[in-house]
Write a protein that holds these residues in place. Structure first.
Motif, PDB file in Angstrom:
ATOM      1  N   GLU A 170      23.296  94.293  42.609  1.00 46.44           N
ATOM      2  CA  GLU A 170      22.585  93.557  43.666  1.00 46.44           C
ATOM      3  C   GLU A 170      22.337  92.107  43.277  1.00 46.44           C
ATOM      4  O   GLU A 170      22.417  91.212  44.134  1.00 46.44           O
ATOM      5  CB  GLU A 170      21.283  94.260  44.033  1.00 46.44           C
ATOM      6  N   ALA A 171      22.073  91.846  41.999  1.00 46.36           N
ATOM      7  CA  ALA A 171      21.888  90.465  41.545  1.00 46.36           C
ATOM      8  C   ALA A 171      23.178  89.664  41.695  1.00 46.36           C
ATOM      9  O   ALA A 171      23.165  88.508  42.147  1.00 46.36           O
ATOM     10  CB  ALA A 171      21.412  90.443  40.097  1.00 46.36           C
ATOM     11  N   VAL A 172      24.295  90.279  41.333  1.00 46.33           N
ATOM     12  CA  VAL A 172      25.598  89.616  41.503  1.00 46.33           C
ATOM     13  C   VAL A 172      25.875  89.420  42.985  1.00 46.33           C
ATOM     14  O   VAL A 172      26.271  88.331  43.420  1.00 46.33           O
ATOM     15  CB  VAL A 172      26.716  90.442  40.826  1.00 46.33           C
ATOM     16  N   TRP A 173      25.673  90.450  43.775  1.00 45.22           N
ATOM     17  CA  TRP A 173      25.960  90.407  45.209  1.00 45.22           C
ATOM     18  C   TRP A 173      25.199  89.276  45.894  1.00 45.22           C
ATOM     19  O   TRP A 173      25.750  88.556  46.729  1.00 45.22           O
ATOM     20  CB  TRP A 173      25.618  91.753  45.840  1.00 45.22           C
ATOM     21  N   GLU A 174      23.950  89.120  45.530  1.00 50.36           N
ATOM     22  CA  GLU A 174      23.101  88.101  46.153  1.00 50.36           C
ATOM     23  C   GLU A 174      23.641  86.688  45.913  1.00 50.36           C
ATOM     24  O   GLU A 174      23.571  85.834  46.786  1.00 50.36           O
ATOM     25  CB  GLU A 174      21.681  88.220  45.592  1.00 50.36           C
ATOM     26  N   ARG A 175      24.222  86.456  44.746  1.00 51.40           N
ATOM     27  CA  ARG A 175      24.731  85.126  44.392  1.00 51.40           C
ATOM     28  C   ARG A 175      26.192  84.904  44.769  1.00 51.40           C
ATOM     29  O   ARG A 175      26.657  83.775  44.815  1.00 51.40           O
ATOM     30  CB  ARG A 175      24.605  84.901  42.886  1.00 51.40           C
ATOM     31  N   ALA A 176      26.902  85.982  44.972  1.00 57.07           N
ATOM     32  CA  ALA A 176      28.354  85.899  45.136  1.00 57.07           C
ATOM     33  C   ALA A 176      28.756  85.322  46.491  1.00 57.07           C
ATOM     34  O   ALA A 176      28.002  85.349  47.455  1.00 57.07           O
ATOM     35  CB  ALA A 176      28.970  87.288  44.938  1.00 57.07           C
TER      36      ALA A 176
END
Length: 172
Positions: free
Chosen positions: A158-164
C-alpha cells in the motif's frame, strides 16, 4: 510451508475472493520461459505473444469477474533497464486483462520498509514469496500466513501503491 507443497498460482488465485496484489522489486528477471519473447522484443519492440499472454489474461479475467481486485506495483531504477523496457512493452496485456498496474521509481521508495523478496498477497491473508537467483531465474515459491508477515507485505504494498505512477502515466 515447504516449496514442494506450495499450490500452483492458478489454485491460489482461484481461492481468492477479494484481492490479489503483487510487488515486483527487481530491475531484471532472467526467467527461462521469457527468453524467446525477450529475443523477439529486441527485434520488434513488441511483446504480444498470445501463447504467453492468453493463459495469464484468462486467469486474470476470471478472477476479476469474480470480484477480485488485481493490482501490481513495480519498483524500478531509472533510467530503466532493458528488461524493464521489455516488461513495460507487455504491460498493456496485464491492463487489458483487468490488472491495475503502477510503477514507482526506486528513488521514491528509499524511506519505505520493504520485504526482501517479490511477493503476491492474497485476500490480506496469505503471502506467496517469489524467490529468484542472483541472475534472475525463478528459484521457487514459499507461502506464509504469519500475521506479522501478512501485515508487513500489506503495508509495504500500500505504501508503494500510494506513491506509484499509474501505468498510463508512466513512460520508460
Amino acid at each position: 510451508m515447504s516449496q514442494s507443497s506450495v499450490p500452483s498460482f492458478d489454485k491460489l488465485l482461484a481461492s481468492c475472493r477479494r484481492s490479489a496484489v503483487h510487488l515486483e522489486m527487481r530491475d531484471s528477471y532472467g526467467v527461462s520461459y521469457e527468453a524467446e519473447d525477450l529475443a523477439a522484443w529486441r527485434r520488434t519492440g513488441r511483446w504480444d505473444n498470445p501463447d504467453y499472454w492468453e493463459p495469464w489474461m484468462t486467469l486474470v479475467r476470471d478472477a476479476v469477474s469474480r470480484g477480485v481486485a488485481m493490482r501490481r506495483a513495480r519498483i524500478v531504477s531509472e533510467p530503466v533497464t532493458e528488461y524493464i523496457r521489455f516488461e513495460y512493452a507487455g504491460t498493456s496485456n496485464n491492463v487489458a486483462a483487468g490488472e491495475d498496474v503502477r510503477w514507482l521509481p526506486r528513488r521514491r521508495a528509499s524511506d519505505l520498509a520493504l520485504p526482501g523478496n517479490d511477493f503476491w498477497l492474497f485476500d490480506d491473508r496469505l503471502v506467496e514469496w517469489n524467490h529468484f537467483t542472483g541472475d534472475g531465474e525463478l528459484a521457487g515459491h514459499e507461502l506464509s500466513d504469519d500475521p506479522a508477515v501478512v501485515k508487513l507485505c500489506g503495508h509495504a504494498f500500500e505504501a508503494v501503491w500510494e506513491r506509484a505512477v499509474p501505468h498510463g502515466e508512466f513512460h520508460v
